[in-house]
Motif scaffolding. Structure first.
Motif, PDB file in Angstrom:
ATOM      1  N   VAL A   1       0.819  -1.212   0.000  1.00  0.00           N
ATOM      2  CA  VAL A   1       0.000   0.000   0.000  1.00  0.00           C
ATOM      3  C   VAL A   1       0.853   1.263   0.000  1.00  0.00           C
ATOM      4  N   THR A   2       1.961   1.243   0.753  1.00  0.00           N
ATOM      5  CA  THR A   2       2.764   2.459   0.890  1.00  0.00           C
ATOM      6  C   THR A   2       3.528   2.751  -0.402  1.00  0.00           C
TER       7      THR A   2
ATOM      8  N   LEU B   1       0.177  -5.933   1.733  1.00  0.00           N
ATOM      9  CA  LEU B   1       0.769  -5.476   2.987  1.00  0.00           C
ATOM     10  C   LEU B   1       2.128  -4.832   2.708  1.00  0.00           C
ATOM     11  N   ASP B   2       2.578  -4.040   3.666  1.00  0.00           N
ATOM     12  CA  ASP B   2       3.894  -3.404   3.533  1.00  0.00           C
ATOM     13  C   ASP B   2       5.001  -4.362   3.976  1.00  0.00           C
TER      14      ASP B   2
ATOM     15  N   PHE C   1       2.079 -17.503   3.348  1.00  0.00           N
ATOM     16  CA  PHE C   1       1.089 -16.539   3.859  1.00  0.00           C
ATOM     17  C   PHE C   1       0.422 -15.745   2.739  1.00  0.00           C
TER      18      PHE C   1
ATOM     19  N   PRO D   1      -2.327 -15.955   1.028  1.00  0.00           N
ATOM     20  CA  PRO D   1      -3.735 -15.550   1.175  1.00  0.00           C
ATOM     21  C   PRO D   1      -3.933 -14.414   2.182  1.00  0.00           C
ATOM     22  N   PHE D   2      -2.995 -14.297   3.138  1.00  0.00           N
ATOM     23  CA  PHE D   2      -3.111 -13.232   4.134  1.00  0.00           C
ATOM     24  C   PHE D   2      -2.624 -11.910   3.557  1.00  0.00           C
TER      25      PHE D   2
ATOM     26  N   THR E   1      -7.943  -9.400  -0.483  1.00  0.00           N
ATOM     27  CA  THR E   1      -8.970 -10.381  -0.844  1.00  0.00           C
ATOM     28  C   THR E   1     -10.331  -9.734  -1.078  1.00  0.00           C
TER      29      THR E   1
ATOM     30  N   ASN F   1     -13.118 -10.186   0.481  1.00  0.00           N
ATOM     31  CA  ASN F   1     -13.785  -9.704   1.694  1.00  0.00           C
ATOM     32  C   ASN F   1     -13.124  -8.454   2.279  1.00  0.00           C
ATOM     33  N   LYS F   2     -11.814  -8.312   2.060  1.00  0.00           N
ATOM     34  CA  LYS F   2     -11.161  -7.061   2.477  1.00  0.00           C
ATOM     35  C   LYS F   2     -11.721  -5.894   1.650  1.00  0.00           C
TER      36      LYS F   2
ATOM     37  N   LEU G   1     -14.640  -5.873   0.122  1.00  0.00           N
ATOM     38  CA  LEU G   1     -16.053  -5.713   0.477  1.00  0.00           C
ATOM     39  C   LEU G   1     -16.214  -4.886   1.756  1.00  0.00           C
ATOM     40  N   ASP G   2     -15.407  -5.206   2.768  1.00  0.00           N
ATOM     41  CA  ASP G   2     -15.464  -4.433   4.022  1.00  0.00           C
ATOM     42  C   ASP G   2     -15.168  -2.957   3.773  1.00  0.00           C
TER      43      ASP G   2
ATOM     44  N   LYS H   1     -18.102  -1.240   2.106  1.00  0.00           N
ATOM     45  CA  LYS H   1     -19.173  -0.960   3.089  1.00  0.00           C
ATOM     46  C   LYS H   1     -18.801   0.208   3.989  1.00  0.00           C
TER      47      LYS H   1
ATOM     48  N   LEU I   1       3.110  -1.432  10.290  1.00  0.00           N
ATOM     49  CA  LEU I   1       2.946  -2.885  10.221  1.00  0.00           C
ATOM     50  C   LEU I   1       2.167  -3.409  11.418  1.00  0.00           C
TER      51      LEU I   1
ATOM     52  N   GLN J   1      -1.317  -2.866  10.425  1.00  0.00           N
ATOM     53  CA  GLN J   1      -1.762  -3.820   9.397  1.00  0.00           C
ATOM     54  C   GLN J   1      -1.974  -5.221   9.986  1.00  0.00           C
TER      55      GLN J   1
ATOM     56  N   PHE K   1      -8.955 -18.160   4.873  1.00  0.00           N
ATOM     57  CA  PHE K   1      -7.527 -18.325   5.171  1.00  0.00           C
ATOM     58  C   PHE K   1      -7.189 -19.767   5.532  1.00  0.00           C
TER      59      PHE K   1
END
Lengths: 360, 479
Positions: A301-302, A331-332, A339, A341-342, A346, A348-349, A351-352, A355, B453, B456, B471
C-alpha cells in the motif's frame, strides 16, 4: 474510426474479414477520457483462449505485420517459460525470435539500441521480479532517450513484457507487482491487461505505440484465465461496470477480485489499463458522480500507485467526496510464501472497505 | 615483431619460472612434477604445487610494470628507440606488428580430473590423499542428496509442496567442494548446492521443514522451497534473483580479510549467472580488493532452456576468471575427487595469498531446471541419459570408494533404504507441523516492527476473525 480500421487492417489478414464486427462495436460501453477518445475499443470474436495464447497471437501478428520487429529474452527461443513465444522462432526464424544471455540489463539495453534504429524491439523479462538489473536502462535510458536528444533519437519501438503479480506459490521473487516504480518515470508508458480478453489488443497497441512501454502480464490469469473474446484495445481506461454509489479503480488480476466484491452495492468499476500516463479525467468524472473512491492493488500500500490516484482525486474532487478515499492493497511486507492468502487484498477485504466507505 | 621476439627471448627465463599456473599448465606438466616428488618418496600435494605457481604470478599494476621490464631495453631507449609504453597500469611493450588477439585460444582450456568414468584413477594424475572417513562421508552425502531429491520431487508432484529443484547430476560438485572447505568458510550459494549444507550438518528435517514452510523452518515459511540458509552453518540465505550473491561475497571476503581470519568466502553460481552484470562486477572487485574468495561455477550446460552456446562464446567461465586477473582452473565436475582437490587448492591459495580463485566445474543438470520445467521440450533425452549413466558422478565415486574397500554392496543397499526412510519420515513430520503464526508475516521486515505494520497486523487479524474461511487453517492466529 475509419482511420482506426485501416490501421487495424494492417495488423494482419485475420482482421480484414471482420470489419462488421469492428464497426458493430463502436457504440459498445466505451471508455472515455483523453487516451480512450482517440480510438474506440473493437471486439474481435475468437475461440476461448488463455493469456499465453492471447500474448502469443499478438506477438505473431506483430512479427507478421512488421518485418522490422524482433522478440527476445531468456528462454524465448523454445517458447519461453510461460509458453508465450511458442512456435514463433520456427515460423519467423531465429534471427527475429531468439534467446539472449541471462542478463536483464543486457536485454533492455540491447532492445533500446535496436528500437533506436527504427525497429520494434519486444523484450521479455522472465519475471517482473527480475526487472531490476535493467532498472537503469529503463529509467535513465529508455524513458529519457527522446527528451535528452531533443527528439533527434527515440526508442519508441521498445516494449518490455514481464509477467507480474501473485500466482499462489511464488513467494518473494516470483510474485511482486513493481508497477509503481515505473509509474514514477516520465517518458514511459505502463500498461497492464486484466484478462486474455484485453491482453492481445493491449499488447499490440503497446508494441505499436511510439513510446517505450512496460507491459506487465498478470501471471495468475496465465494459469487460470479464459476468455471467449478479446478487445483490440487502445491504451486507455475502461469502465467495466457502471454504478452510482462508489467508484472502484484497479488494474490487472485484482479487478477480478474487485468485481466479486461489487455485489449488492452499485459500484462503478474502472480498469485503468494504462497506469502511466493515467486517465485522470475518467476517474474524476466517475467520482464526481459517486462521491466515493476505492483503489485496490496487490503491491504494498505504501507508495503504491493507488496513492497517486488518491492524491489526485482528493485535489480535484475534495468538496464532492463523501468519505475518505479507501485503499485495499498488499501489505507493507515482502511477499511471503505460505502466507500469500493473508497478504492479498482479498474479496472480503475489498467488500469491508466498500461498506465502510459507503456507510461513512 | 622483431622487438617483440627480442623481448620474448630476454623474458623467456622469467616466463619459464613464472607462467606456470593451474590455468595454463598442461596435465603432463602437472603429472610430471607430482611424479618427481613421488620418486623422492615424499607425497607432494597439488595444493603445494599450485600455491607456488600462484605466488609467482601475481599481477598488480606495479608488479606488472616490473615484469614488463624484461621486455624493455634501456639501452635502446638511450638511443632514442622507446620500446615500451610507460602506462599508468604498468609498462606495455610496443610492437610494429598489427596483431589482434584471437577471440579464443586454439586449444580449449583442459579439464582437470582424477578419476575416469569408471572410477579408476588416471595413472598420470596424482591426487590428494583423502581419508576414508572423509571419502565415505562424501559418498553418503551424495546418496543422501539423491534420496532427498527423489522423495521431495515426488512429494511436489503429489501436491504436498509447491516447488522443488533437484541437484541430480551435480552431486560431486556439491559434496566434493563441501568436503574441501572448513566450516568457518562463509558460503553464499545459488540454489543447487544443498550438499554443502548437508555436509555441514544441516539436518534432513531442517531441509524438509523449509520445503513445507512450517513453523520450524528457519525462514518462517516466507521463501519458496529450496531457498534456505543457516547462520549456524555459515551459509547465507539463498535469494532467487541470479548472481546477486556474487558481489556480496566480495564484501564478505573483505570482512574476513580485515578480521585476519583463517577462512575464506565460497560462492557458487551457474553458467547462466556468468552473463549477469553482477558476475562481472564481482570478479573485478575481488581481483582489485585482493580478497580470499573461491568462486565455484557449476557449468552444467543449461540455464533453464538456454544452452551454453546461447549464453557465451568464450571458452566457458574459466577464461573469464583469468581475464579479470584471477587464477582459475577447470575441473571435471562429475569427479568428486577432482573437485575436492581443486577446491582445496583454491581455498589454500585464497587464504594464504589473500586473493580470489575461480573453479569452473564442468557438469550436467540431469534433472529439469525445477518442478515448473520440462526439459525434454528443449534438449534430447539421449543427452540426459548419457550424463545420467555414463557420466554419473555418484557411480564414478562409488566405484572408487568401493574399490578401496571403504564401501560395500551391502552398505549401499542398507544405506539407501535407511536414508530414504529418513526422508519420508521427515516429510511426514513436516507435513503435520503447523505453520508459523500470522505475526511472522510482519516481523523481520525491519529489526523492530514499525507502527504501520503493527496496524496492518491488527487489521489483518480482525479480518481473519470475520472471515476465517478465507484463510488456511494451519496458520495459527497467535496473540
Amino acid at each position: 474510426m475509419a482511420t482506426n480500421l485501416r490501421k487495424f487492417k494492417r495488423f494482419g489478414s485475420m482482421f480484414t474479414s471482420h470489419s462488421n464486427h469492428l464497426r458493430g462495436l463502436s457504440s459498445s460501453p466505451a471508455s472515455s477520457g483523453a487516451l480512450a477518445s482517440a480510438d474506440g475499443p473493437i471486439l474481435q470474436p475468437a475461440k476461448s483462449i488463455n493469456l499465453y495464447t492471447a500474448i502469443n497471437q499478438a506477438l505473431h501478428i506483430a512479427l507478421d505485420s512488421d518485418p522490422r520487429s524482433y522478440i527476445f529474452g531468456e528462454d524465448v527461443g523454445f517458447g519461453g517459460v510461460f509458453r508465450c513465444t511458442t512456435g514463433l522462432a520456427d515460423q519467423f526464424g531465429k534471427h527475429r525470435v531468439f534467446n539472449t544471455p541471462l542478463c536483464e540489463q543486457g536485454i533492455v539495453g540491447f532492445a533500446i539500441g535496436l528500437a533506436a534504429m527504427g525497429n520494434r524491439a519486444i523484450a521479455e523479462i522472465q519475471f517482473a521480479d527480475y526487472i531490476f538489473p535493467a532498472f537503469d536502462q529503463i529509467v535513465n535510458e529508455a524513458a529519457k532517450f527522446r527528451y535528452r536528444s531533443g527528439n533527434e533519437f527515440n526508442c519508441g519501438g521498445l516494449t518490455i513484457r514481464a509477467p507480474y503479480g501473485a500466482v499462489g506459490h511464488g513467494a518473494l521473487y516470483h510474485s511482486q507487482s513493481p508497477e509503481a516504480f515505473f509509474c514514477h518515470v516520465p517518458g514511459l508508458k505502463v500498461v497492464i491487461p486484466r484478462s486474455p480478453k484485453e491482453a492481445k489488443g493491449l499488447l499490440l497497441a503497446s508494441i505499436r505505440d511510439p513510446n517505450p512501454v512496460v507491459f506487465f502480464e498478470p501471471k495468475v490469469i496465465s494459469f487460470f484465465g479464459l476468455s471467449t473474446s478479446f478487445w483490440i484495445g487502445k491504451l486507455g481506461t475502461w469502465v467495466i461496470r457502471e454504478g452510482s454509489d462508489i467508484t472502484l479503480v484497479g488494474w490487472g488480476a485484482q479487478l477480478t477480485t474487485m468485481e466479486q466484491a461489487c455485489e449488492g452495492i452499485s459500484c462503478e468499476l474502472i480498469d485503468l489499463k494504462t497506469l502511466l500516463p493515467w486517465d485522470r479525467e475518467t476517474v474524476e468524472a466517475s467520482v464526481r458522480k459517486t462521491g466515493r473512491l476505492l483503489i485496490s492493488h496487490e503491491a504494498p500500500v505504501t507508495g503504491g500507485f493507488g496513492a497517486e490516484i488518491s492524491a489526485s482525486i482528493v485535489e480535484r474532487c475534495f468538496l464532492r467526496l463523501e468519505a475518505p478515499v479507501a485503499r485495499v492493497c498488499g501489505l507493507d511486507t515482502p511477499f511471503p510464501h505460505v502466507f500469500e492468502p493473508f497478504y492479498m487484498p482479498t474479496k472480503n477485504k475489498v467488500l469491508d472497505a466498500i461498506k465502510d466507505t459507503v456507510n461513512f | 615483431m622483431a622487438l617483440w621476439l627480442a623481448g620474448m627471448i630476454r623474458g623467456a627465463s622469467y616466463y619459464k619460472k613464472t607462467l606456470i599456473s593451474i590455468t595454463t599448465r598442461s596435465s603432463r606438466a602437472f603429472a610430471s612434477s607430482g611424479a618427481r616428488d613421488a620418486d623422492k618418496g615424499s607425497f607432494r600435494t597439488p595444493y603445494m604445487a599450485s600455491a607456488t605457481a600462484f605466488i609467482s604470478r601475481r599481477f598488480r599494476s606495479s608488479v606488472a610494470g616490473q615484469q614488463l621490464d624484461h621486455f624493455s631495453s634501456h639501452d635502446d631507449e638511450d638511443k632514442g628507440q622507446v620500446r615500451t609504453l610507460d602506462f599508468p597500469g604498468g609498462r606495455v611493450p610496443y610492437t610494429s606488428e598489427m596483431r589482434f588477439l584471437p577471440g579464443s585460444s586454439e586449444n580449449r582450456v583442459e579439464c582437470y580430473r582424477v578419476l575416469d568414468d569408471d572410477g579408476y584413477p588416471l595413472s598420470s594424475t596424482p591426487f590428494q590423499h583423502i581419508d576414508k572417513e572423509v571419502a565415505v562421508k562424501m559418498y553418503r552425502g551424495m546418496v543422501t542428496l539423491q534420496a532427498m531429491d527423489t522423495v521431495i520431487y515426488e512429494a511436489q508432484r503429489q501436491g504436498r509442496i509447491s516447488f522443488y529443484m533437484t541437484s541430480y547430476g551435480e552431486e560431486a560438485v556439491n559434496l566434493g567442494s563441501a568436503a574441501a572447505l572448513s566450516s568457518d568458510d562463509i558460503v553464499l550459494p545459488q540454489y543447487r548446492e544443498p550438499g554443502v549444507m548437508l555436509w555441514r550438518g544441516f539436518e534432513l528435517q531442517e531441509f524438509v521443514n523449509q520445503f513445507f514452510g512450517n513453523k520450524n523452518d528457519i525462514g518462517k515459511g516466507r521463501q519458496m522451497p529450496t531457498h534456505y540458509g543457516s547462520n549456524k552453518h555459515n551459509v547465507i540465505t539463498i535469494s532467487a534473483p541470479l548472481a546477486t550473491q556474487l558481489p556480496q561475497a566480495v564484501g564478505a571476503a573483505y570482512s574476513i580479510k580485515m578480521d585476519k581470519k583463517d577462512a575464506c568466502v565460497v560462492t557458487y553460481f551457474g553458467d547462466g549467472c556468468s552473463s549477469e552484470g553482477d558476475f562481472h562486477a564481482s570478479l573485478n572487485f575481488a581481483a582489485v580488493m585482493e580478497v580470499p574468495i573461491v568462486y565455484i561455477c557449476r557449468n552444467n550446460g543449461w540455464a533453464i532452456s538456454t544452452p551454453v552456446t546461447d549464453q557465451f562464446r568464450s571458452d566457458g567461465i574459466v577464461v573469464k576468471g583469468q581475464a579479470y586477473g584471477i587464477p582459475s582452473i577447470r575441473v571435471d565436475g562429475n569427479d568428486a575427487l577432482a573437485v575436492y582437490n581443486a577446491v582445496g587448492a583454491a581455498r589454500k591459495v585464497a587464504i594464504n595469498e589473500q586473493r580470489p580463485v575461480l573453479v569452473e566445474a564442468l557438469t550436467y543438470r540431469v534433472g529439469h531446471h525445477s518442478t515448473s520445467d520440462d526439459s525434454t521440450k528443449y534438449r534430447p533425452i539421449d543427452e540426459i541419459e548419457h550424463w545420467k549413466t555414463a557420466r554419473n558422478p555418484v557411480s564414478i565415486f562409488r566405484n572408487w570408494v568401493q574399490r578401496r574397500s571403504w564401501w560395500s554392496d551391502k552398505q549401499e543397499s542398507d544405506f539407501r533404504a535407511h536414508i530414504r526412510k529418513q526422508v519420508i519420515h521427515a516429510v511426514q513430520v513436516a507435513e503435520k507441523t503447523e505453520k508459523s503464526p500470522v505475526g511472522s508475516i510482519f516481523c523481520d521486515v525491519y529489526e523492530n516492527v514499525p507502527p504501520n505494520l503493527m496496524e496492518q497486523e491488527k487489521l489483518l487479524k480482525e479480518t481473519i476473525r470475520r472471515y476465517p474461511q478465507d484463510f488456511p487453517k494451519d496458520v495459527p492466529l497467535g496473540n
